[in-house]
Write a protein that holds these residues in place. Sequence first.
Motif, mmCIF file in Angstrom:
data_model
loop_
_atom_site.group_PDB
_atom_site.id
_atom_site.type_symbol
_atom_site.label_atom_id
_atom_site.label_comp_id
_atom_site.label_asym_id
_atom_site.label_seq_id
_atom_site.Cartn_x
_atom_site.Cartn_y
_atom_site.Cartn_z
ATOM 1 N N ALA A 81 3.339 -1.633 1.060
ATOM 2 C CA ALA A 81 3.296 -1.717 2.527
ATOM 3 C C ALA A 81 3.775 -0.429 3.194
ATOM 4 C CB ALA A 81 4.107 -2.921 3.007
ATOM 5 N N ASP A 82 4.739 0.257 2.600
ATOM 6 C CA ASP A 82 5.212 1.519 3.187
ATOM 7 C C ASP A 82 4.078 2.541 3.249
ATOM 8 O OD1 ASP A 82 7.800 0.619 3.504
ATOM 9 O OD2 ASP A 82 8.463 1.365 1.540
ATOM 10 N N VAL A 83 3.369 2.647 2.144
ATOM 11 C CA VAL A 83 2.264 3.607 2.084
ATOM 12 C C VAL A 83 1.156 3.197 3.055
ATOM 13 C CG1 VAL A 83 0.483 4.613 0.593
ATOM 14 C CG2 VAL A 83 2.784 4.168 -0.328
ATOM 15 N N ILE A 84 0.881 1.881 3.099
ATOM 16 C CA ILE A 84 -0.204 1.408 3.972
ATOM 17 C C ILE A 84 0.123 1.704 5.443
ATOM 18 C CG2 ILE A 84 -1.495 -0.624 4.747
ATOM 19 C CD1 ILE A 84 -1.222 -1.746 1.865
ATOM 20 N N VAL A 85 1.373 1.480 5.839
ATOM 21 C CA VAL A 85 1.752 1.775 7.231
ATOM 22 C C VAL A 85 1.630 3.268 7.530
ATOM 23 C CG1 VAL A 85 3.688 1.857 8.850
ATOM 24 C CG2 VAL A 85 3.214 -0.246 7.607
ATOM 25 N N GLU A 86 1.980 4.092 6.556
ATOM 26 C CA GLU A 86 1.830 5.531 6.757
ATOM 27 C C GLU A 86 0.363 5.897 6.985
ATOM 28 O OE1 GLU A 86 3.402 8.241 3.640
ATOM 29 O OE2 GLU A 86 5.252 7.087 3.997
ATOM 30 N N GLU A 87 -0.511 5.256 6.211
ATOM 31 C CA GLU A 87 -1.949 5.541 6.304
ATOM 32 C C GLU A 87 -2.582 4.906 7.536
ATOM 33 O OE1 GLU A 87 -4.099 7.274 4.184
ATOM 34 O OE2 GLU A 87 -2.278 8.067 3.244
ATOM 35 N N PRO A 89 -1.097 3.453 10.816
ATOM 36 C CA PRO A 89 0.076 3.179 11.650
ATOM 37 C C PRO A 89 -0.102 1.975 12.567
ATOM 38 C CG PRO A 89 -0.503 5.511 11.718
ATOM 39 C CD PRO A 89 -1.595 4.826 10.963
ATOM 40 N N GLU A 90 -1.337 1.656 12.955
ATOM 41 C CA GLU A 90 -1.528 0.507 13.858
ATOM 42 C C GLU A 90 -1.160 -0.824 13.210
ATOM 43 O OE1 GLU A 90 -3.835 2.758 12.790
ATOM 44 O OE2 GLU A 90 -5.877 2.010 13.104
ATOM 45 N N LEU A 91 -0.859 -0.801 11.904
ATOM 46 C CA LEU A 91 -0.464 -2.037 11.230
ATOM 47 C C LEU A 91 1.054 -2.259 11.213
ATOM 48 C CD1 LEU A 91 -2.898 -2.076 8.159
ATOM 49 C CD2 LEU A 91 -2.850 -3.708 10.059
ATOM 50 N N ALA A 92 1.804 -1.297 11.764
ATOM 51 C CA ALA A 92 3.269 -1.370 11.660
ATOM 52 C C ALA A 92 3.840 -2.671 12.236
ATOM 53 C CB ALA A 92 3.892 -0.158 12.352
ATOM 54 N N ASP A 93 3.315 -3.108 13.392
ATOM 55 C CA ASP A 93 3.890 -4.270 14.076
ATOM 56 C C ASP A 93 3.635 -5.598 13.372
ATOM 57 O OD1 ASP A 93 4.714 -2.561 15.979
ATOM 58 O OD2 ASP A 93 3.147 -3.070 17.443
ATOM 59 N N THR A 94 2.607 -5.660 12.539
ATOM 60 C CA THR A 94 2.218 -6.938 11.931
ATOM 61 C C THR A 94 2.557 -6.996 10.442
ATOM 62 O OG1 THR A 94 0.020 -5.966 11.689
ATOM 63 C CG2 THR A 94 0.339 -7.480 13.537
ATOM 64 N N ARG A 95 3.405 -6.088 10.022
ATOM 65 C CA ARG A 95 3.718 -5.965 8.597
ATOM 66 C C ARG A 95 4.220 -7.263 7.958
ATOM 67 N NH1 ARG A 95 6.818 -1.005 5.840
ATOM 68 N NH2 ARG A 95 7.481 -2.138 3.993
ATOM 69 N N GLU A 96 5.008 -8.045 8.725
ATOM 70 C CA GLU A 96 5.495 -9.348 8.243
ATOM 71 C C GLU A 96 4.352 -10.221 7.706
ATOM 72 O OE1 GLU A 96 8.554 -11.461 8.047
ATOM 73 O OE2 GLU A 96 8.842 -9.311 7.621
ATOM 74 N N ILE A 97 3.208 -10.108 8.376
ATOM 75 C CA ILE A 97 2.076 -10.970 8.028
ATOM 76 C C ILE A 97 1.307 -10.459 6.802
ATOM 77 C CG2 ILE A 97 -0.193 -11.760 8.865
ATOM 78 C CD1 ILE A 97 1.163 -11.715 11.708
ATOM 79 N N TRP A 98 1.027 -9.151 6.780
ATOM 80 C CA TRP A 98 0.122 -8.639 5.736
ATOM 81 C C TRP A 98 0.836 -7.967 4.562
ATOM 82 C CZ3 TRP A 98 0.762 -3.595 4.832
ATOM 83 C CH2 TRP A 98 1.285 -2.805 5.869
ATOM 84 N N GLY A 99 2.114 -7.617 4.752
ATOM 85 C CA GLY A 99 2.838 -6.892 3.707
ATOM 86 C C GLY A 99 2.854 -7.681 2.401
ATOM 87 N N ARG A 101 0.725 -8.754 0.515
ATOM 88 C CA ARG A 101 -0.499 -9.480 0.183
ATOM 89 C C ARG A 101 -1.746 -8.614 0.366
ATOM 90 N NH1 ARG A 101 -0.422 -14.151 2.078
ATOM 91 N NH2 ARG A 101 1.657 -14.257 2.947
ATOM 92 N N SER A 102 -1.563 -7.351 0.719
ATOM 93 C CA SER A 102 -2.720 -6.531 1.099
ATOM 94 C C SER A 102 -2.902 -5.293 0.248
ATOM 95 C CB SER A 102 -2.581 -6.098 2.562
ATOM 96 O OG SER A 102 -2.533 -7.237 3.388
ATOM 97 N N MET A 103 -4.167 -4.935 0.085
ATOM 98 C CA MET A 103 -4.505 -3.696 -0.612
ATOM 99 C C MET A 103 -5.318 -2.822 0.331
ATOM 100 S SD MET A 103 -5.927 -4.888 -4.351
ATOM 101 C CE MET A 103 -7.403 -5.746 -3.845
ATOM 102 N N LEU A 104 -4.936 -1.561 0.414
ATOM 103 C CA LEU A 104 -5.786 -0.575 1.077
ATOM 104 C C LEU A 104 -6.684 0.007 -0.008
ATOM 105 C CD1 LEU A 104 -6.389 1.025 3.725
ATOM 106 C CD2 LEU A 104 -4.703 2.712 2.920
ATOM 107 N N VAL A 105 -8.004 -0.065 0.209
ATOM 108 C CA VAL A 105 -8.935 0.347 -0.857
ATOM 109 C C VAL A 105 -10.036 1.248 -0.317
ATOM 110 C CG1 VAL A 105 -8.547 -1.856 -2.065
ATOM 111 C CG2 VAL A 105 -10.567 -1.596 -0.582
ATOM 112 N N HIS A 106 -10.665 1.954 -1.236
ATOM 113 C CA HIS A 106 -11.886 2.681 -0.890
ATOM 114 C C HIS A 106 -13.022 1.681 -0.738
ATOM 115 C CE1 HIS A 106 -10.074 6.570 -1.630
ATOM 116 N NE2 HIS A 106 -9.612 6.137 -2.797
ATOM 117 N N ARG A 107 -13.733 1.791 0.356
ATOM 118 C CA ARG A 107 -14.847 0.869 0.574
ATOM 119 C C ARG A 107 -16.023 1.269 -0.314
ATOM 120 N NH1 ARG A 107 -16.717 -1.282 6.472
ATOM 121 N NH2 ARG A 107 -18.098 -2.925 5.737
ATOM 122 N N ALA A 108 -16.545 0.305 -1.035
ATOM 123 C CA ALA A 108 -17.626 0.591 -1.980
ATOM 124 C C ALA A 108 -18.877 -0.186 -1.592
ATOM 125 C CB ALA A 108 -17.197 0.200 -3.390
#
Length: 320
Positions: A81-87, A89-99, A101-108
């Motif tokens: 989640a730390d890395v995802i928020v850095e990448e 930033p608009e996700l910072a406020d909702t981190r409780e919800i997605w932290g 459980r989420s993967m930031l991935v390359h879209r294929a």
Amino acid sequence: MSRPVDRTNLPLPLVARGKVRDVYAVGDDRLLIVATDRISAFDVVLPQPIPHKGAVLTQLTAWWLTKIADITPNHLISADADVIVEEVPELADTREIWGRRSMLVHRATVVPIECVVRGYISGSAWAEYRKTGTLAGEKLPEGLRESQRLDPPIFSPATKAETGHDENITFDRMKEVVGAELAEELRRRSLAIYQRGRDIAADANIILADTKFEFGTLDDGTLVLIDEVLTPDSSRFWPKESYEVGRGQPSLDKQPVRDHLEALVAAGQWNKEPPAPDLPPEVVRATSERYLGVFRRLTDVALEDFPSSEPVSAARGAGT
Ligand SMILES: Nc1ncnc2c1ncn2[C@@H]1O[C@H](COP(=O)(O)OP(=O)(O)OP(=O)(O)O)[C@@H](O)[C@H]1O
Ligand SMILES: [Mg+2]
């Protein structure tokens, strides 16, 4: 403890809501794949979410990807989640919800084939074999019994169906759909990942009966493993201690849900069609414990302690 999440509304464009995952676009070429705590059984989503399930699926996928990194490149940028928020930033406020459980991935661009590998004969493969003596259209030895181990494991592709059940196809049919060269490469990688997974799971007294992989291509042409990997939702995990050939096996993760629903069906209170009935709190609790237990048993680390700063159990390494 964070609350279970059965639906998200994050400040990003929603690309898809599957049975389990909410998928969002991050710019043009990345996705945020959020594993909710939704659970499905008999192809219907149940009304109650299972605490920790989404985090187990996501962190287990991240763990496996480190174990198979030498076999195939994959889509993962980060599940931290730390890395995802850095990448993003608009996700910072909702981190409780997605932290967690989420993967930031390359879209294929998704290859439209489910790459299934079976090391034990069960489910739709057992049904096909009983009817025609074949699996994925290929003849199997006579006299196999339900849940028997298959050596070598068998690649049995399926087409991704938009609705309803996936359809098993032959390898020849797969070659027609994606081309011979890609089909061979997907089969090679799928079998290699499965063999590695089966060995690592065996160390934890878990039988990895079968599993399903998805692959995709990136803009530069690289073929990558995508989606979830070797999770209880994409695989059949059987506890070794209760394994017995000649019958169906209990599921390490969803068995409390299945037992509850089968009892309702037997009592004439449900017909396996949506809407699904409510799950009582004790079934939800038992199932959550099962998912956490699978994570712990495989990785040797409790979910709350993962990823640890210590290297994860050297004994459970990829062996290379
Ligand atoms: N890197 C990626 N690029 C593009 N699509 C991806 C990537 N990784 C996973 N996907 C897609 O994201 C979706 C994940 O959602 P989910 O697993 O909930 O849905 P599903 O398996 O398609 O459908 P359902 O679970 O409803 O049967 C899948 O359609 C999968 O193909
Ligand atoms: Mg899926």
